[in-house]
Scaffold this motif. Structure first.
Motif, short mmCIF file in Angstrom:
data_model
loop_
_atom_site.label_atom_id
_atom_site.label_comp_id
_atom_site.label_asym_id
_atom_site.label_seq_id
_atom_site.Cartn_x
_atom_site.Cartn_y
_atom_site.Cartn_z
N LEU A 582 44.47 46.76 60.22
CA LEU A 582 43.23 45.47 60.33
C LEU A 582 42.12 46.36 60.48
N LEU A 611 46.76 36.82 56.33
CA LEU A 611 45.78 37.26 57.30
C LEU A 611 45.52 35.76 58.18
N SER A 887 40.78 40.93 64.87
CA SER A 887 40.51 41.67 63.59
C SER A 887 41.16 41.09 62.27
N ALA A 888 41.75 40.10 62.44
CA ALA A 888 42.21 39.26 61.32
C ALA A 888 41.15 38.54 60.84
#
Length: 958
Positions: A582, A611, A887-888
């Protein structure tokens, strides 16, 4: 959110920066002012408080000082800056910490805002920076508004004076009390030196005259003694008259004798001040070097004579036998650092083995202080030793040239100044050697061990930031990393390759690598490996390229196979690998061209749902009870509820004192804060079994009171009397129940709320029933006059009735309706009571029984998802998103922002114009997951802000 707690546990405000438009405009003006003035400026200076370091809001500080009257007015009030720090939300409980905090706050205003304050509020040019910003706020140079270069020089000269003037010095005979009051020491009284007449001969001796003929010695002695005498006797007021004959004679004698300890200088009031700060130069020790002379070293001159004779005879041209220079006595040799450095650079295998063995230990144990710039040649020596790995597996002998002439004719020569741009082509053209992975000669194994130690030493030392900054400029290191990472895939080389990847991870944040750089291509090639550790370290190294630089890492030229592998690794249940992937995607999708490549390499319609699924990675369902109405306690009253009819039938035939015990359990309960008068409880008992039932109790009042104490252990009879009141006899520790309770099952009865009479003062039914069925039958038979047959059924006939239950708004006026419809409505008012299980016995059931005088609090349960969060040091009470979910969502936001700028977006819109859905790539990718995005935004507090910005990019505006 509740405010942070300040000192003493009170709710006070903690200082934070409010980034309002006014604040941003103020900081811009302040920055421009300091740039024009040529002074340093820090927009958010840090101050230590008891809650941790905080960043100062200069706009709040400026406004607060203006409200206090300005900087100069605030300095006139004692402890004003400490009080101002408390008003701004900066706290300290001890005086020492508060004093330091207030001084630093004052220093921040003085350094960054004082000059702007003069310019902004008074329209005047502030004093030069030499007498304002470059001076401390604690300096005594006067207020900043009235500070000029002239009074600055005057105050500086006054501060440099050690001897006060005559006007400043108080009289010696009248010591002042001001010095004592201010804590200063009183001045020492002047020393009284008695007069010492000169008793020496008037005629000079030869020794004295010769001594005075040395001007340097004479001047030095005169200066030293004269200055010392002047310092010792500067308090003595003396009058000097040059016309006095006695003074002339003494001056002539002093000139002939030289300096004397009894010399009394001229009066300090009449003398010049230029000599006051002069201090005599201390004596300097001069190192003396012996000179060889025939007298003190005859052996040396005899040796010279022999050499001259030999040269004259023709034998002087023979080379002399050199003798080894012996170290001086007590010399233990160089330290271990220098010893290892020289041994490494010697090229002797045994010495290099010794050096590398110790360098590994030193770099591991003292890596925080072992720096390359302190040992010149160490980095180059380690790199040259590590380059020997090429000769073990290929027909090559790598050498580094620092001449600056790039020669392609010899492929073994590496450019040490600018790096070797064609290093990968040279590695591909190498001829490999036949090496057995699990069976090596001793010489090869030893050499590989030493090379691995050299690489490990560099890896350990590069954990220090200063060493990283040094090695970034050493270009042969990049060539070495490419050489090591392109070695054959052998198990014996796994360790050294991991060390090389660790080195690359440390140096890439300070490197700017384009798509054609050999090191960048080498790191991308590692992503085709099957080793998890290699993939992890390579991903982190690529993601951190130019992280600490202003330039942007574009990550161009990533092969499609690598992108497909990254999408596959995201499906694994490996948090560390998932986090590294990621991070790479976040850097990669920040460039529009890379998003275009991603659309061509992978199926984004399958990637986006995954995601979105990662937004709930590691989420936990958190349940919290919100109190809508707090718990309430009913007021104590002497009104005793009536005894239910079914219990009255059971107790009327019960003998005393059992009937009294059971009656008390039914209508009373313990409460340590309540009481009831003895007459009220006695009358209630007599009313229950006296006039209403036709049964007289044979208990006396005294026996009844004693029975109360037997039933309730904490109840006790007392006599109280308030001021101006008659004495009252009470029973403390009990109170009347709001509703009766069965003495065996501990089930509570329910009051019938049918209103017998209507009007402004309605009268409700006062009977109690156990369970909803008895009350339902009571309402039908007693209030509605509906007969019930023996089978318990009623006829469903049409009636004209209304519902007179308290606070019912359904059938307030009589109307025609079926009896079944009316009875169904009445059942909604009748409570349904669950019987309490009696598994633990009546005693434990009584202890767990709910207090009837307490109304429980009304609560509401709230459930949401909570993922990984982290706290910011500037806002420790605010939880911020972190980890894989953050992060996603950042990757999703990059895709939504940049996918509309690609050429694929235009092609998709053109194809959609021909027919089908519209909206482009955002509509195609995010429409199936919109419901989940709204759900995450509603339930996840930490991700709500990020999801909101993502939805703003995805949703189309009509």
């Amino acid at each position: 959110m509740a405010p942070a707690r300040g000192p003493g546990g009170k709710d006070t405000l903690v200082h934070e920066i409010d980034r309002t438009p006014e604040y941003n405009d103020f900081i811009q003006k302040l920055t421009a002012f300091h740039e024009k003035r040529g002074t340093s400026f820090e927009p958010e200076p840090r101050l230590p408080t008891m809650h941790g370091h905080v960043n100062v809001d200069l706009y709040k500080l400026y406004k607060a000082v203006l409200d206090k009257g300005g900087y100069d007015e605030l300095n006139k009030v004692q402890k004003a800056w400490g009080a101002l720090a408390g008003e701004l939300g900066m706290h300290y409980t001890d005086n020492k910490g508060m004093g330091q905090l207030s001084f630093q706050l004052k220093q921040d205003f003085y350094r960054y805002l004082a000059a702007y304050w003069i310019h902004d509020q008074y329209g005047r040019d502030p004093p030069p920076k030499e007498i304002l910003e470059q001076q401390s706020c604690a300096s005594k140079h006067g207020p900043v508004l009235t500070r000029t270069m002239e009074n600055f020089k005057l105050s500086a000269r006054r501060l440099g004076e050690e001897t006060p003037t005559r006007e400043e010095r108080p009289a010696e005979s009248t010591p002042t009390s001001a010095n004592r009051a201010s804590g200063r020491l009183r001045e020492a009284p002047p020393q009284r030196v008695p007069f010492q007449p000169d008793t020496g001969p008037s005629r000079q001796t030869r020794h004295v005259s010769s001594h005075h003929n040395t001007p340097t010695s004479n001047a030095t002695q005169n200066n030293y003694h004269g200055n010392q005498a002047q310092q010792n006797h500067h308090h003595l007021p003396q009058q000097h008259n040059p016309n006095n004959p006695l003074h002339v004679i003494q001056a002539q004698q002093a000139a002939l004798r030289g300096a004397s300890s009894s010399f009394t200088p001229a009066s300090s009031e009449m003398a010049s001040r230029l000599g006051d700060p002069f201090e005599p130069r201390p004596p300097t020790s001069m190192p003396l070097r012996p000179v060889n002379t025939p007298g003190n070293n005859p052996a040396e001159f005899a040796k010279r004579q022999r050499l001259l004779k030999a040269q004259a005879s023709g034998f002087g041209n023979l080379p002399a036998i050199a003798r080894p220079v012996l170290p001086p006595a007590g010399y233990e040799g160089p330290n271990i650092y220098t010893r290892c450095l020289q041994a490494l650079r010697s090229g002797i295998p045994a010495e290099q083995a010794f050096a590398l063995n110790h360098l590994v230990k030193i770099s591991f144990e003292r890596g925080d202080k072992y720096k390359f710039d302190s040992f010149l040649g160490l980095a180059e020596g380690l790199i040259e030793k590590a380059l020997e790995v090429g000769s073990l597996f290929y027909e090559v002998d790598w050498q580094i040239s620092y001449s600056g002439c790039h020669d392609n004719s010899n492929p073994n020569i590496l450019d040490g100044l600018e790096g070797t741009p064609d290093i990968l082509d040279r590695i591909r053209n190498l001829t490999p050697k036949v090496i057995l992975d699990h069976l090596q000669p001793a010489d090869l194994s030893d050499r590989l061990l030493h090379i691995t130690e050299a690489v490990l030493t560099m890896r350990n030392m590069l954990m220090l930031t200063d060493n990283v900054k040094y090695m970034v400029e050493v270009y042969p290191l990049r060539d070495l990393l490419c050489i090591i990472l392109h070695l054959p895939s052998l198990e014996m080389l796994v360790e050294i390759k991991h060390f090389a990847l660790d080195i690359a991870e440390q140096v890439t944040p300070l490197l700017l690598l384009d798509s054609s750089d050999p090191l960048y291509q080498t790191l991308l090639a590692q992503l085709d490996s099957t080793d998890r550790g290699t993939i992890l370290t390579a991903l982190r190294a690529i993601s951190r390229i130019s992280m600490n630089l202003e330039a942007t890492n574009k990550l161009q030229g990533v092969p499609a196979v690598v992108l497909q592998n990254i999408m596959n690794w995201l499906l694994l249940n490996d948090e560390e690998l998932m986090d590294a992937c990621l991070d790479f995607l976040y850097q990669y999708t920040a460039v529009v061209a890379n998003v275009e490549s991603l659309l061509e390499a992978v199926n984004m319609e399958n990637v986006i749902p995954h995601l979105v699924r990662l937004l709930a990675h590691g989420a936990k369902r958190v349940k919290e009870e919100k109190i809508l109405e707090p718990e309430r306690k009913a007021l104590c009253t002497e009104d005793v509820p009536p005894l239910p009819l079914d219990l009255h039938e059971k107790l009327r035939n019960t003998d005393e004192p059992t009937r009294c015990f059971q009656w008390l359990k039914i209508l009373f309960e313990e409460d340590a804060e309540s009481h009831i008068t003895q007459i009220a409880i006695w009358q209630a008992y007599q009313g229950s079994f006296g006039a209403l039932a036709g049964v007289r109790s044979n208990l006396s009042a005294a026996d009844f009171i004693r029975n109360v104490s037997h039933v309730f252990a904490n109840a006790r009879a007392q006599i109280i009397r308030g001021p101006g009141e008659v004495q009252r006899f009470i029973i403390e520790g009990i109170r009347a129940r709001t509703v009766p309770s069965h003495y065996e099952t501990r089930e509570e009865y329910t009051r019938c709320q049918w209103q017998i009479t209507k009007g402004p003062f309605p009268k409700p039914c006062s009977q109690f029933f156990l369970g909803g069925e008895q009350m339902w039958h009571h309402v039908l038979t007693s209030h509605l006059n509906i007969p019930i047959d023996e089978s318990g059924k009623i006829k469903n006939k049409e009636v004209t009735m209304s519902c007179d239950w308290a606070e019912c708004i359904r059938y307030t006026t009589p109307r025609k309706l079926k009896l079944a419809e009316l009875t169904r409505h009445i059942k909604t008012h009748v409570p349904f009571t669950h019987k309490r299980p009696q598994q633990d016995g009546p005693e434990l059931a009584a202890k767990r029984q709910r207090k009837s005088y307490i109304t429980p609090a009304k609560t509401m349960s709230i459930t949401w998802e909570k993922t990984v969060v982290a706290s910011d040091e500037r806002k420790p009470n605010v939880e911020q998103a972190a980890g894989i979910p953050l992060s996603a969502v950042l990757v999703l936001r990059n895709i939504a922002r940049n996918v509309v700028k690609t050429e694929s977006e235009e092609e998709l819109l053109k194809s959609q114009e021909m027919g089908g859905e519209s909206g482009g790539w955002n509509e195609k990718l995010f429409r199936p997951v919109m419901a989940r995005l709204f759900e995450v935004m509603a339930e996840n507090k930490a991700l709500a802000g990020y999801i909101t910005s993502l939805l703003q990019l995805v949703q189309t505006v009509d």
